[in-house]
Each structure stands twice: as C-alpha cells, then as structure tokens.
Design an enzyme around this catalytic site. Structure first.
Site, short mmCIF file in Angstrom:
data_model
loop_
_atom_site.label_atom_id
_atom_site.label_comp_id
_atom_site.label_asym_id
_atom_site.label_seq_id
_atom_site.Cartn_x
_atom_site.Cartn_y
_atom_site.Cartn_z
N HIS A 78 36.10 28.87 40.50
CA HIS A 78 36.97 29.48 39.50
C HIS A 78 37.58 30.80 39.97
O HIS A 78 38.55 31.27 39.39
CB HIS A 78 36.23 29.67 38.16
CG HIS A 78 35.30 30.83 38.10
ND1 HIS A 78 33.93 30.71 38.22
CD2 HIS A 78 35.52 32.15 37.92
CE1 HIS A 78 33.36 31.90 38.10
NE2 HIS A 78 34.31 32.79 37.93
N ASP A 112 31.05 24.41 40.53
CA ASP A 112 31.77 25.69 40.67
C ASP A 112 31.46 26.31 42.03
O ASP A 112 30.72 27.28 42.14
CB ASP A 112 31.38 26.62 39.52
CG ASP A 112 32.29 27.84 39.42
OD1 ASP A 112 33.34 27.85 40.09
OD2 ASP A 112 31.96 28.76 38.65
N SER A 156 31.32 37.22 39.73
CA SER A 156 31.61 35.81 39.98
C SER A 156 31.68 35.52 41.48
O SER A 156 32.26 36.28 42.24
CB SER A 156 32.95 35.42 39.36
OG SER A 156 32.80 35.01 38.04
#
Length: 267
Positions: free
Chosen positions: A80, A127, A217
């Site tokens: 992402h 992911d 992230s």
C-alpha cells in the site's frame, strides 16, 4: 476501525493521509490517521542496520514509509506504500537514523517496483512489495536483514514471543521526531486479539499501549535470533488509536515469492 500506517498524502485506493494528522476521505470511509511510534525509544545509531526510509523523490528529509533492506540492492516494504506509483517516484535512504540530515546515510533511486500480484487492499492481506535499487547499498550503518525460513518463522512467530518494530513519525506526545524510534511488543499468529486478521499476518496484541502507527507503514517487525536480524513482519494497518492491535504482513509466508522476484533465499 482500520487505518493504513503511512505518513504523507496517499491518494490511491481513495485514501488521503497527511503528515499533520488530518484525513480527507470519501463519505462512508472509516480511515483515520495519527502518525507515531507509540511509547517507544530512540534507536541507537547502527542498531537497526536493515531499516531504510522509503521517501518521495522530491522530499528527501521527510518520510513516506519504512522498509527493510533484504539484500544489497533489494528493499521490502508494504504494497500500500507504493501502489499506484512509478519507481522514479521514490528514493531509498539506508543507514540513516536522523531524517533532518540530508547527508546522513546513503540515498539510492529505485529502478523497479514489484507488488504481490494478489494484493488489492490491506484488509485482504498480501500487503508486501519489493523495490529493486539502482545500485548496491554500501553504507557502513546498513546491512540486510534475513528472511525467515519456515522453521525460524514457526519458532519465532508464536504467542508469548516478542519482536521490535521501528520507524519515523510523531511521538505519543504529538511532537514530530526525525530520529528513528523503536518499540518492542508481544506478537501472536492468532488474529483474534486484533479483531480478526487476513491470512498470513501477525497480530501485535495490546501491551502497555505500545504500538506502531502511521508513518511506520512498510517498516520491519524484527527479531534478533541466532546472530541474525530476522524480518518477521511488515507494518500494514491497525486501529485508529495506535495503542496496540497492529497488523503485520507475515514475511515468512511469502519467502517463495520473495525468492522468485529477488533471488533472496530464506535463512
């Protein structure tokens, strides 16, 4: 309530996350943002040699996502973080601990991005992405982390075990920190403490309010074992409050895919 754990403006997948902590999302969206390593400590220089900053090419003193160096010219991050962007959109900084220094560490361009073909949204897993660097990392404060074999993964990813997640962002006090920070948390392969999770993920249950959060992230959830730094997980998403229950992509379950793209073999 889910939110991605990235920092600057992300416009793909109908989500916009901003560095100031304000979110502009479509109606009916429940994505929110608060960027920080929560109740962590400042990392000692040289202590996280596998940690890299994945930055936009035009903002080398601000972070976009974290990443893990897994070979001299390969970086692993969250899908992402890079979905919807070209390789030329990013730079990677290795061996850097203070982002306010534009000269610290080594900065490299990205030549190719490889997103797992099954990725569509963090809520469905997969992911994970790999970045091929344009040159080898040679900085003395940088060194690859190891991809866990099935044996190591099953040994370390168990309830009662701990791992350390690191990244850049705001602190729990709401002030920004350019210094790399880290926090050690309990982990479990059982997703129920995190409200149920996709397959092949790791849950970081609530523990003293310690957590990763936005700005982290793509960064590593790591554990030192048998004299190696194993990258067990990739920061993916978690609750808005960032006080536990963070979800991490379980790297060991993607060892075959990682090897097929990069040639990096699990250890």
């Amino acid at each position: 309530m889910k939110k991605l754990r990235a920092l600057l403006a992300l416009t793909f997948a109908s989500v916009a996350l901003t560095a100031c902590g304000t979110v502009q999302t479509p109606e009916n969206s429940n994505t929110e943002v608060s960027e920080q390593i929560v109740y962590g400590t400042i990392s000692a220089v040289g202590s996280r040699p596998y940690m890299v900053a994945v930055q936009r090419s035009n903002a080398l003193t601000r972070n976009w996502c974290g990443g893990s160096l897994i070979a001299s010219n390969w970086v692993m991050t969250a899908a992402h973080c890079v979905e919807g962007y070209t390789a030329s959109s990013f730079k990677v900084r290795a061996g850097v601990y203070n982002l306010s220094s534009s000269t610290e560490g080594q900065t490299l361009s990205v030549s190719n991005i490889y997103i797992h073909p099954s990725y569509s949204d963090v809520g469905y897993g997969y992911d994970i992405a790999l970045l091929k660097l344009s040159a080898n990392v040679t900085h003395p404060n940088a060194a690859p982390g190891a991809i866990p074999s099935s044996t190591v993964d099953s040994t370390l990813v168990q309830s009662g075990q701990t791992a350390t997640v690191s990244g850049w962002g705001l602190t729990e006090f709401g002030s920004s920190s350019n210094q790399l920070r880290e926090v050690t948390i309990p982990i479990t392969p059982d997703g129920s403490p995190c409200g149920g999770t996709p397959a092949n993920t790791i849950c970081g249950p609530y523990y003293q309010g310690k957590d990763s959060c936005n700005g982290d992230s793509g960064g590593p959830l790591a554990r030192r074992y048998n004299s190696k730094n194993y990258i067990l997980g990739i920061v993916s998403y978690g609750p808005t409050e960032c006080r536990g229950q963070g979800v991490y992509t379980r790297v060991g379950k993607y060892a075959s895919w990682i090897r097929s793209i990069s040639g990096v073999v699990a250890q």
